[in-house]
Design a protein around this motif. Sequence first.
Motif, PDB file in Angstrom:
ATOM      1  N   ASP A   1       0.852  -1.222   0.105  1.00  0.00           N
ATOM      2  CA  ASP A   1       0.091  -0.087  -0.082  1.00  0.00           C
ATOM      3  C   ASP A   1       1.069   1.261  -0.048  1.00  0.00           C
ATOM      4  N   GLU A   2       2.106   1.395   0.930  1.00  0.00           N
ATOM      5  CA  GLU A   2       2.638   2.338   0.875  1.00  0.00           C
ATOM      6  C   GLU A   2       3.493   2.680  -0.441  1.00  0.00           C
ATOM      7  N   PHE A   3       3.835   1.314  -1.241  1.00  0.00           N
ATOM      8  CA  PHE A   3       4.498   1.486  -2.229  1.00  0.00           C
ATOM      9  C   PHE A   3       3.600   2.229  -3.382  1.00  0.00           C
ATOM     10  N   SER A   4       2.145   1.832  -3.327  1.00  0.00           N
ATOM     11  CA  SER A   4       1.470   2.127  -4.338  1.00  0.00           C
ATOM     12  C   SER A   4       1.031   3.584  -4.465  1.00  0.00           C
ATOM     13  N   ARG A   5       1.269   4.139  -3.120  1.00  0.00           N
ATOM     14  CA  ARG A   5       1.025   5.646  -2.693  1.00  0.00           C
ATOM     15  C   ARG A   5       2.314   6.390  -2.729  1.00  0.00           C
ATOM     16  N   ARG A   6       3.341   5.913  -3.283  1.00  0.00           N
ATOM     17  CA  ARG A   6       4.728   6.821  -3.045  1.00  0.00           C
ATOM     18  C   ARG A   6       4.867   8.261  -3.682  1.00  0.00           C
TER      19      ARG A   6
END
Length: 546
Positions: A466-471
């Motif tokens: 999720d963090e990677f997708s919102r980076r």
Amino acid sequence: PTSFSVRLTPSLFSHRSPTIYFDYPISPSRKDEYVEDGLECQKDILYRSTWKRRCIADTFSTAGLFLKHSSRKGNWSCAWTNHLSIERLKSLHRYQKVNHFPGSWCIGRKDNLCKCLRQARHQSRKPLCLSKRKPTSAFDHHPETWILPKQYKEWARVSINDQSSIFILKPSAGSCGKGIKLIDKTRRKIVPQDRPCILQRYIKDPYLINGKKFDLRLYVLVTSYDPLTIFMYNEGLVRFSSSRYTLRNLSNRYSHLTNVAVNKQNKENTRLSDSSRGISPKKRTAAETSGKWTLEQLWGYLGKMEQKESIQECKKAIDEVVIKTIIASEVQVLNKVHSSVKFPKTCFELFGFDVLLDEKLKPWLLEVNISPSLMSPSALDYKLKTSLLADIFHLIGLVIPDKKISTKVDVKGQCGVKGMVPASSVRKKMESRAKSEWRKNRFSTKGISMNNFERDDWEVIYDFEDEFSRRGNFRLLFPSTDCENYLPYFSTQRFKMCLLCSWILKGREQHQETVDERQRTERFQTNQTETSNGKLFARKDLEPLG
């Protein structure tokens, strides 16, 4: 913000709560998908900040958050402040996030940074296991340093034996260039013997642009220390001295220091742009007339002056400097985190890395700032720093708190985020599973079996994806596809770190990329597990890490 201004970003995984959507205060707008929902909770979404900075206020305001003050009821969701006390950290709810890890001062002060890297350098000379040995030069990216007054005699012996050396004197906890002086054989008497400070070997051969010295301000975001997760912002600042570089006059601060606070006082400031090659005054940008460049401008300039291979090696070396420095702080920070933070995603931290390039494009770490300046005196600063903050808050994932428990915690310590359990329960489960043989592999990811993953293990994966997708404009620095190369630098191998590396190296290729709406709805309604035969269900394809 006006009514109906709060927007939400959906998780990649249908069982997880959406997070607050942070758009950029200035154009262009973010292109991520969002859901117009959760608007009735707007008044409960507060932030706390002790820094009165325009870029901070505008970033939160654009997302629909309000500043917490004494007359406004309710708890804040995000704090951008100084370090909180241990007692305050222990009292936080799961949905609350703070911008400092306890113990991050271990690299945030110049003397502590020296001690931390020195200890890591010492550890790097010891084999972690019989099959893995780390090079002794692994942490030699920091100039040789002496911590005064304890090491004054040691430095004095070195300076006497090496008459040609130049050293730079810095206060242990100073900022803005205050108290910095250059020391050669004629100025040794001004070195204090009774107060805390540091002495470093001066990098005498810096890379120059138009005859002027510069350093890089890199923005590094750590979202977790267990497992360690590091992002670096794609943009940064390049800060120039205001006078031409020369070793003939060591007392000229405008020639040797790149601090903006120092160089703006130079009455004879000729500005970098006055000697910019091939750029007419009418065509110069605001960045070229302020003593600052962006990283993009620097790489563009170096692309014309240096070989492409040299620039790529320089960028790779900078990444290694950042990763190894954060790894060096891991043990000290985690000791504080485990004793004072209840929930795994409570803390995040933005570090400002100051890096100098020498004439061979080798990066040298000068210092690490745990509260990098967010002042925006120019349009360049404002655009960069508001975008930076928006990407930080978008990435870390702020959720809308449950009204019923936003003001108190129940007896069991549970908080109002769907699908979550208290960290104390997680800790007990991890301890009870410690006897599992497949969890005891401390040196490699080969022993990690995704078929044995339990819910807590998958939550680590969900958080990461999720963090990677919102980076946004951040790029993932660690862990990445080369993560196994860095595992030997950890003084202690941790299961979550090996688990995440294992997922990156082989799990992502095996996951089930999509699942139709009916399957996702049925799994959510019946509260089925999110895994099937070791495969991960996602709303959409996972983006490649590279």
